[in-house]
Write an enzyme that holds these catalytic residues in place. Structure first.
Site, mmCIF file in Angstrom:
data_model
loop_
_atom_site.group_PDB
_atom_site.id
_atom_site.type_symbol
_atom_site.label_atom_id
_atom_site.label_comp_id
_atom_site.label_asym_id
_atom_site.label_seq_id
_atom_site.Cartn_x
_atom_site.Cartn_y
_atom_site.Cartn_z
ATOM 1 C CD GLU A 1 -6.497 -3.364 -5.172
ATOM 2 O OE1 GLU A 1 -5.629 -2.995 -4.174
ATOM 3 O OE2 GLU A 1 -7.119 -4.568 -5.171
ATOM 4 C CG HIS B 1 -5.314 -1.249 0.362
ATOM 5 N ND1 HIS B 1 -5.314 -0.429 -0.930
ATOM 6 C CD2 HIS B 1 -5.758 -2.540 -0.142
ATOM 7 C CE1 HIS B 1 -5.494 -1.101 -1.993
ATOM 8 N NE2 HIS B 1 -5.790 -2.263 -1.574
ATOM 9 C CD GLU B 2 -6.632 -5.598 1.575
ATOM 10 O OE1 GLU B 2 -7.945 -5.969 1.332
ATOM 11 O OE2 GLU B 2 -5.664 -5.952 0.823
#
Length: 246
Positions: free
Chosen positions: A188, A133-134
């Site tokens: 996000e 995700h990051e």
């Protein structure tokens, strides 16, 4: 007088939300013209400052660093050449901090706090999901996009509105915050989608990311006012993406 003030405030709020899409388009065009080297310069400067700051609280264990390094390299090997070109300076740093968090800086700097490792315990799939995700934030250039977009938006509002009284300024501040939070929420979700795709390339299940999100304590605020989407909703969206193969 009260009616006129009310109409003025309504017009200002509509102006802010109308300018939102224009600022977003302008930021996208500007970022597209900025070379990835700029991301790396921003990330390096911020990264060194953060390492110096967090270094005061002690150091993570060698086992923690080795675990995160291994997972980070596993995921990097799944990046395309185009994505690797964006991550000019990929690096992962583990810092001793009880907070359950991880974050990415422009250019490929990723920080993992030991509180997150403690939360994940021995479940590498959770750590892997968070790192994927990051990395998505860095590949999608979310940091630079936010910096540029906020500057464009702020300049637009300042130019059009000019000097304001206290009441009007308060309304603008609130509306501007909502705009920023909404944009962050979309980032996000975009990073979640990238993470699912990257994990799939390396033949890992995104279920770990979904489990990690479900483990988080939800803040008692409506989703509209949250910087991040509701954790349960994000976990559900990840599993739906897994099932659809997208």
């Amino acid at each position: 007088m009260a009616a006129e003030l009310g109409l003025l405030l309504l017009a200002i709020v509509l102006l802010i939300f109308g300018a939102r899409s224009c600022a977003g388009c302008a930021a996208t065009a500007i970022v597209a013209a900025i070379p990835p080297d700029a991301d790396a310069a921003i990330g390096k400067s911020a990264g060194e400052a953060m390492r110096a700051q967090h270094g005061l609280s002690g150091a993570p264990t060698e086992e923690q660093k080795a675990r995160v390094d291994r997972i980070f390299e596993e995921l990097r090997s799944g990046l395309t050449d185009e994505e690797k070109a964006i991550l000019v300076a990929p690096r992962v740093t583990v810092v001793k901090d009880d907070q359950v968090n991880a974050f990415a800086l422009p250019g490929g700097e990723v920080f993992v706090l030991t509180g997150l490792l403690d939360r994940a315990k021995d479940d590498d799939d959770q750590v892997r999901g968070v790192l994927a995700h990051e990395i998505g934030h860095a590949v999608k250039r979310h940091g630079v996009r936010s910096l540029v977009r906020n500057a464009v938006f702020g300049l637009t509002i300042a130019f059009v509105v000019g000097d304001l009284n206290d009441v009007t300024a308060t309304v603008i501040a609130g509306a501007s915050q909502l705009d920023t939070l909404s944009y962050s929420r979309s980032m996000e979700e975009e990073a979640d989608a990238f993470g699912v795709d990257l994990l799939g390339r390396r033949k890992y299940s995104p279920e770990g990311l979904a489990r990690f999100l479900e483990s988080l304590e939800s803040a008692p605020v409506p989703e509209l006012l949250s910087t991040h989407p509701d954790s349960d909703a994000r976990a559900k969206a990840i599993r739906e993406r897994m099932q659809s193969g997208k």
